[in-house]
Design an enzyme around this catalytic site. Structure first.
Site, PDB file in Angstrom:
ATOM      1  N   THR A  31      54.162 -20.331 -18.319  1.00  0.00           N
ATOM      2  CA  THR A  31      54.353 -18.951 -18.759  1.00  0.00           C
ATOM      3  C   THR A  31      55.706 -18.740 -19.435  1.00  0.00           C
ATOM      4  O   THR A  31      55.863 -17.810 -20.228  1.00  0.00           O
ATOM      5  CB  THR A  31      54.224 -17.969 -17.576  1.00  0.00           C
ATOM      6  OG1 THR A  31      55.113 -18.376 -16.528  1.00  0.00           O
ATOM      7  CG2 THR A  31      52.794 -17.943 -17.042  1.00  0.00           C
ATOM      8  N   ASN A  41      59.140 -10.134 -23.092  1.00  0.00           N
ATOM      9  CA  ASN A  41      60.335 -10.961 -23.267  1.00  0.00           C
ATOM     10  C   ASN A  41      60.018 -12.430 -23.586  1.00  0.00           C
ATOM     11  O   ASN A  41      60.927 -13.254 -23.667  1.00  0.00           O
ATOM     12  CB  ASN A  41      61.224 -10.890 -22.010  1.00  0.00           C
ATOM     13  CG  ASN A  41      60.510 -11.391 -20.755  1.00  0.00           C
ATOM     14  OD1 ASN A  41      59.389 -11.884 -20.824  1.00  0.00           O
ATOM     15  ND2 ASN A  41      61.171 -11.255 -19.617  1.00  0.00           N
ATOM     16  N   LYS A  42      58.739 -12.748 -23.769  1.00  0.00           N
ATOM     17  CA  LYS A  42      58.368 -14.136 -24.049  1.00  0.00           C
ATOM     18  C   LYS A  42      58.523 -14.455 -25.541  1.00  0.00           C
ATOM     19  O   LYS A  42      58.752 -13.579 -26.363  1.00  0.00           O
ATOM     20  CB  LYS A  42      56.931 -14.400 -23.583  1.00  0.00           C
ATOM     21  CG  LYS A  42      56.732 -14.237 -22.090  1.00  0.00           C
ATOM     22  CD  LYS A  42      57.639 -15.171 -21.297  1.00  0.00           C
ATOM     23  CE  LYS A  42      57.295 -15.259 -19.818  1.00  0.00           C
ATOM     24  NZ  LYS A  42      57.521 -14.023 -19.086  1.00  0.00           N
ATOM     25  N   ILE A  43      58.378 -15.740 -25.893  1.00  0.00           N
ATOM     26  CA  ILE A  43      58.610 -16.181 -27.275  1.00  0.00           C
ATOM     27  C   ILE A  43      57.682 -15.457 -28.235  1.00  0.00           C
ATOM     28  O   ILE A  43      58.089 -15.012 -29.301  1.00  0.00           O
ATOM     29  CB  ILE A  43      58.461 -17.703 -27.386  1.00  0.00           C
ATOM     30  CG1 ILE A  43      59.632 -18.382 -26.660  1.00  0.00           C
ATOM     31  CG2 ILE A  43      58.427 -18.150 -28.849  1.00  0.00           C
ATOM     32  CD1 ILE A  43      59.643 -19.884 -26.760  1.00  0.00           C
TER      33      ILE A  43
END
Length: 364
Positions: A154, A180-182
């Site tokens: 994740t 907030n992930k890629i």
């Protein structure tokens, strides 16, 4: 304020989302749901991909797909966001905690076998902050003891283990598309596997085990789950995925610059990248060692005073009230690095000047 990690919207997000609104295909059925699964599977080189509401539901779906439940044990690290541990409880199984490595902060694979019992069914390695676990050793142990391997990727989309995308080394991989992930869909997740049977099973469970009869009625043969992502969010995911290579490369360049600027800072331990790994540096992180001039929390405070957001490492899950009675080995390293770790700003659009400012404050 330089934020910790915010998304980048630089492509077709508005165009694809607007199409969903214009055509009224905004719920969990629509072309972008299928498209997101297909394109994501292509990216990680998986035969099957099942999109979900979030990374947590992807992990729970993985456990349920493999039939993990009451009386089973799952080996996992304690230095993690609590999500994978909670999902073990959701299905009625018990987490068993192992320590982490001091240099990479991921599961110490040499500590796994001592925690295996007749109840152990799964090893659940977490690729924390983007660095892959040593998966060759994990897979060797799993094969020896006839265990499943579910990769919590994740935080590691774009990372690689021996030139293979993380999430595709074990039996099932799980990803998150939180804000907030890629890449982000606002909220969302994905389950991937090369096992056709598990892929079909996961999709069946995630859509309320729904069978459509000839007259259009719904029939449900067993308990199912409403884990599907809405089409409007999948549209956003398709647009974000179109820029994944650019985003991963930007993150890696940030990691290299941070490492270069902090390599001689006394009392600061920088992020690692083992020879077997390609680290996506989802969150660039450091350890504030005992010989640094102030404490870890004082660094966070000083950064905040200068308009820089940071975050301490995840707290050890085995010390939290719901999990204090769970089995675990020696957790010395987990407890040490959790108390010393800081995540620094890591947005895709972070500039070199901002990184230099952050590092100059830390060196000072």
């Amino acid at each position: 304020m330089i934020p910790l990690c915010i998304p980048k919207m630089s492509g077709n997000e508005w165009k694809y989302v607007k199409e969903c609104f214009d055509t009224n295909w905004v719920s969990s059925v629509g072309k972008y749901v299928d498209m997101f699964e297909e394109k994501f599977a292509q990216y990680v080189e998986a035969k099957n991909a099942v999109v979900t509401m979030n990374g947590t539901s992807a992990l729970e779906l993985a456990l349920r797909t493999l039939g993990i439940g009451e009386g089973d044990e799952v080996i996992v690290s304690s230095m993690t966001f609590i999500s994978p541990v909670n999902t073990i409880k959701y299905v009625g199984a018990e987490p068993v905690f192992v320590d982490v490595c001091r240099d990479t902060w991921v599961m110490d694979v040499d500590k796994i076998e001592e925690m295996i019992t007749s109840k152990t069914k799964v090893i659940l390695p977490v690729h924390i902050y983007g660095h892959p676990v040593d998966m060759d050793k994990v897979m060797t142990i799993a094969k020896k003891h006839n265990l499943y391997v579910i990769e919590d990727a994740t935080e590691a989309l774009g990372s690689e283990y021996r030139s293979k995308k993380v999430g595709m080394v074990g039996d099932i991989g799980c990803f998150s598309f939180n804000g907030n992930k890629i890449i982000t869909t606002g909220a969302g997740g994905m389950l991937v596997t090369n096992n056709e049977e598990w892929g079909k099973r996961a999709k069946y469970l995630s859509t309320q085990t729904k069978t459509v009869l000839e007259n259009g009625a719904f029939y449900h043969e067993e308990v199912g789950y409403n884990f599907r992502m809405p089409n409007v969010l999948a549209a956003m995911g398709v647009a974000q995925l179109e820029n994944i290579e650019e985003y991963v490369e930007a993150k890696r360049e940030h990691g290299k610059l941070y490492n270069e600027l902090l390599k001689n800072a006394k009392g600061i331990k920088t992020s690692a990248e083992k020879e077997y790994a390609k680290n996506c540096f989802w969150l660039y992180s450091i350890l504030v060692e005992d010989d640094y001039c102030v404490s870890r929390d004082k660094v966070i405070e000083k950064l905040k005073e200068n308009g820089i957001q940071s975050r301490p490492f995840f707290q050890p899950v085995h010390l939290m009230p719901p999990y204090k009675k769970c089995r675990h080995g020696d957790m010395t390293v987990t407890e040490e690095i959790s108390a010393k770790g800081i995540n620094l700003p890591s947005s895709v659009d972070l500039s070199g000047d901002e990184i230099e400012l952050i590092c100059s404050l830390i060196r000072r």
